[in-house]
Design a protein around this motif. Structure first.
Motif, PDB file in Angstrom:
ATOM      1  N   LYS A 271      -3.522   4.396  -3.844  1.00 13.56           N
ATOM      2  CA  LYS A 271      -4.069   3.068  -4.057  1.00 13.56           C
ATOM      3  C   LYS A 271      -5.591   3.053  -3.938  1.00 13.56           C
ATOM      4  O   LYS A 271      -6.277   2.364  -4.687  1.00 13.56           O
ATOM      5  CB  LYS A 271      -3.460   2.091  -3.050  1.00 13.56           C
ATOM      6  CG  LYS A 271      -1.973   1.831  -3.263  1.00 13.56           C
ATOM      7  CD  LYS A 271      -1.446   0.825  -2.251  1.00 13.56           C
ATOM      8  CE  LYS A 271       0.035   0.546  -2.487  1.00 13.56           C
ATOM      9  NZ  LYS A 271       0.573  -0.432  -1.499  1.00 13.56           N
ATOM     10  N   GLU A 272      -6.125   3.828  -2.982  1.00 18.30           N
ATOM     11  CA  GLU A 272      -7.577   3.845  -2.819  1.00 18.30           C
ATOM     12  C   GLU A 272      -8.263   4.371  -4.078  1.00 18.30           C
ATOM     13  O   GLU A 272      -9.258   3.812  -4.545  1.00 18.30           O
ATOM     14  CB  GLU A 272      -7.978   4.700  -1.614  1.00 18.30           C
ATOM     15  CG  GLU A 272      -7.604   4.111  -0.278  1.00 18.30           C
ATOM     16  CD  GLU A 272      -6.229   4.572   0.175  1.00 18.30           C
ATOM     17  OE1 GLU A 272      -5.516   5.189  -0.638  1.00 18.30           O
ATOM     18  OE2 GLU A 272      -5.877   4.302   1.341  1.00 18.30           O
TER      19      GLU A 272
ATOM     20  N   MET B 169      -9.562   0.039   2.277  1.00 22.33           N
ATOM     21  CA  MET B 169      -8.872  -0.819   1.312  1.00 22.33           C
ATOM     22  C   MET B 169      -9.481  -2.215   1.266  1.00 22.33           C
ATOM     23  O   MET B 169      -9.697  -2.783   0.192  1.00 22.33           O
ATOM     24  CB  MET B 169      -7.387  -0.895   1.640  1.00 22.33           C
ATOM     25  CG  MET B 169      -6.590   0.319   1.225  1.00 22.33           C
ATOM     26  SD  MET B 169      -6.564   0.558  -0.568  1.00 22.33           S
ATOM     27  CE  MET B 169      -5.614  -0.867  -1.085  1.00 22.33           C
TER      28      MET B 169
ATOM     29  N   GLU C 223     -11.260  -3.957  -1.946  1.00 21.40           N
ATOM     30  CA  GLU C 223     -10.803  -5.262  -2.443  1.00 21.40           C
ATOM     31  C   GLU C 223     -11.985  -6.220  -2.568  1.00 21.40           C
ATOM     32  O   GLU C 223     -12.162  -6.883  -3.594  1.00 21.40           O
ATOM     33  CB  GLU C 223      -9.755  -5.843  -1.490  1.00 21.40           C
ATOM     34  CG  GLU C 223      -8.377  -5.214  -1.610  1.00 21.40           C
ATOM     35  CD  GLU C 223      -7.553  -5.819  -2.730  1.00 21.40           C
ATOM     36  OE1 GLU C 223      -8.099  -6.638  -3.481  1.00 21.40           O
ATOM     37  OE2 GLU C 223      -6.368  -5.454  -2.846  1.00 21.40           O
TER      38      GLU C 223
ATOM     39  N   GLU D  37      -3.840   5.083 -14.676  1.00 22.09           N
ATOM     40  CA  GLU D  37      -2.599   4.917 -13.928  1.00 22.09           C
ATOM     41  C   GLU D  37      -1.394   5.103 -14.837  1.00 22.09           C
ATOM     42  O   GLU D  37      -0.420   5.776 -14.485  1.00 22.09           O
ATOM     43  CB  GLU D  37      -2.559   3.518 -13.300  1.00 22.09           C
ATOM     44  CG  GLU D  37      -1.290   3.250 -12.486  1.00 22.09           C
ATOM     45  CD  GLU D  37      -1.251   1.833 -11.945  1.00 22.09           C
ATOM     46  OE1 GLU D  37      -0.202   1.466 -11.386  1.00 22.09           O
ATOM     47  OE2 GLU D  37      -2.246   1.109 -12.096  1.00 22.09           O
TER      48      GLU D  37
ATOM     49  N   ASP E 114      -7.044   4.443  -7.131  1.00 24.56           N
ATOM     50  CA  ASP E 114      -6.844   3.484  -8.212  1.00 24.56           C
ATOM     51  C   ASP E 114      -7.871   2.349  -8.121  1.00 24.56           C
ATOM     52  O   ASP E 114      -8.473   1.961  -9.119  1.00 24.56           O
ATOM     53  CB  ASP E 114      -5.426   2.913  -8.147  1.00 24.56           C
ATOM     54  CG  ASP E 114      -5.199   1.824  -9.188  1.00 24.56           C
ATOM     55  OD1 ASP E 114      -5.242   2.151 -10.390  1.00 24.56           O
ATOM     56  OD2 ASP E 114      -5.007   0.654  -8.810  1.00 24.56           O
ATOM     57  N   MET E 115      -8.089   1.832  -6.912  1.00 22.06           N
ATOM     58  CA  MET E 115      -9.038   0.745  -6.749  1.00 22.06           C
ATOM     59  C   MET E 115     -10.470   1.223  -6.961  1.00 22.06           C
ATOM     60  O   MET E 115     -11.306   0.504  -7.512  1.00 22.06           O
ATOM     61  CB  MET E 115      -8.882   0.118  -5.367  1.00 22.06           C
ATOM     62  CG  MET E 115      -7.542  -0.574  -5.173  1.00 22.06           C
ATOM     63  SD  MET E 115      -7.475  -1.534  -3.663  1.00 22.06           S
ATOM     64  CE  MET E 115      -8.569  -2.867  -4.084  1.00 22.06           C
TER      65      MET E 115
END
Length: 364
Positions: A190-191, A248, A252, A330, A193-194
């Motif tokens: 997730k990190e 995270m 965000e 992704e 991807d962000m």
């Protein structure tokens, strides 16, 4: 009009073109004189005889190489000129290499190259066009001011540019010099991807005029304020380092901020301006409104909600071009596209839209 800092010839094969080198950049740093504290007297550097303390004229200064304590070999300037390759007047191209294969750390200074006379324009343009068409750089050496340089000759829109390169033994090995380096590469998660989405949100064309040296502006403001007897505000310190626990949340917040400021960015990337066309089929729910400020918002793209079997059949190029690079990456990961980490956004679109594409499973 500027004067050439070096004149000579470029040779490749048996072709020779007379050229001049011109400095491509200039220094805008604020320069200060040295003064003695308390008196304001100017401090000057002078060349003096170490034994007598008397000042020596530049014409009476020669170079000496120390071979023993207090014992020197004297070398005259004309002796250095006589041994220089090509007598310091030749840029001889020995190889042509792919320009994008030269690591940025090797590049040093940049010079514009101009033909020395109208009669040499055709040969000059021939070399420029050949380098432009092939994406190559001509690797050459030459001597200027008693120093030999390794160089890369490359093409720009209307001219040739010469960039001096560091020699291989001048470039330090980061593995030996740096105290800490990551032990492994970031693969997925997730990190990452962000982080990819944040990079995509902040991406735009290279516009050098958008950037300026704010430190030099503050130096000039400081000098002006002190001359007028005014106080100057002290700059803030650097921000705190991001911890792993907060990563995270920081990503965000960064995405939200990038989405809010991205709409006003001058010359932002093409896909950031898809706006209404990408949102025409999106849901008008409260959650979509909440995410509308984020770059690469998933709620604004209906094709993200398609069932997996629909993804397996592939998507049209028009659908794929509505996705950010992070979302394309992704999807490429989900479908096992080989080499996706090295692909540009357009290459990811091509790979995902290509029927019968090769995946990690099929490559085995």
């Amino acid at each position: 009009m500027a004067r050439a800092i070096w004149t000579g010839v470029i040779t490749f094969g048996l072709v020779t073109v007379p050229v001049g080198l011109f400095t491509a950049t200039e220094d805008h740093t604020v320069h200060f004189h040295q003064l003695q504290r308390g008196t304001g007297d100017r401090i000057r550097n002078r060349r003096v005889n170490e034994r007598t303390g008397e000042e020596v004229s530049p014409a009476d200064i020669v170079k000496g190489y120390e071979v023993g304590e207090g014992e020197y070999v004297i070398v005259e300037p004309d002796e250095l000129e006589e041994i220089a390759p090509g007598r310091s007047k030749t840029i001889e191209i020995s190889d042509f290499v792919d320009l994008d294969r030269i690591e940025p750390v090797y590049f040093a200074r940049t010079y514009y190259v101009a033909p020395r006379g109208e009669e040499y324009l055709k040969v000059y343009e021939l070399l420029r066009a050949a380098l432009e068409r092939t994406g190559k750089a001509g690797v050459a050496t030459f001597v200027m001011r008693n120093k030999q340089y390794l160089t890369a000759l490359r093409a720009e829109d209307r001219l040739l540019v010469l960039q001096t390169l560091h020699w291989a033994d001048e470039v330090r090995d980061p593995g030996r010099e740096l105290p800490e380096l990551p032990s492994r590469r970031a693969g997925s998660g997730k990190e990452l991807d962000m982080a990819l989405r944040l990079v995509d949100a902040l991406s735009g064309p290279w516009e050098p005029r958008r950037y300026r040296d704010t430190y030099q502006e503050k130096v000039r403001a400081l000098v002006q304020a002190k001359a007028e007897g005014r106080e100057v505000a002290v700059a803030e310190g650097p921000p705190e380092a991001t911890g792993v626990v907060d990563l995270m949340a920081v990503l965000e917040s960064s995405l939200v901020r990038a989405g809010a400021s991205g709409s006003g960015r001058s010359g932002s990337r093409q896909d950031s301006g898809r706006g209404a066309s990408a949102r025409s089929g999106s849901r008008r729910s409260g959650s979509a409104g909440k995410d509308s400020g984020r770059a690469g918002s998933r709620a604004s793209r209906p094709e993200r909600a398609r069932p997996p079997k629909d993804r397996e059949r592939g998507a049209s190029r028009s659908e794929l071009r509505q996705l950010s690079k992070a979302e394309l990456y992704e999807r490429a990961g989900e479908q096992g596209v080989v080499g996706r980490s090295r692909m540009t956004r357009d290459q990811l679109v091509d790979a995902l839209a290509r029927p019968g594409r090769r995946t990690a499973g099929s490559a085995a």
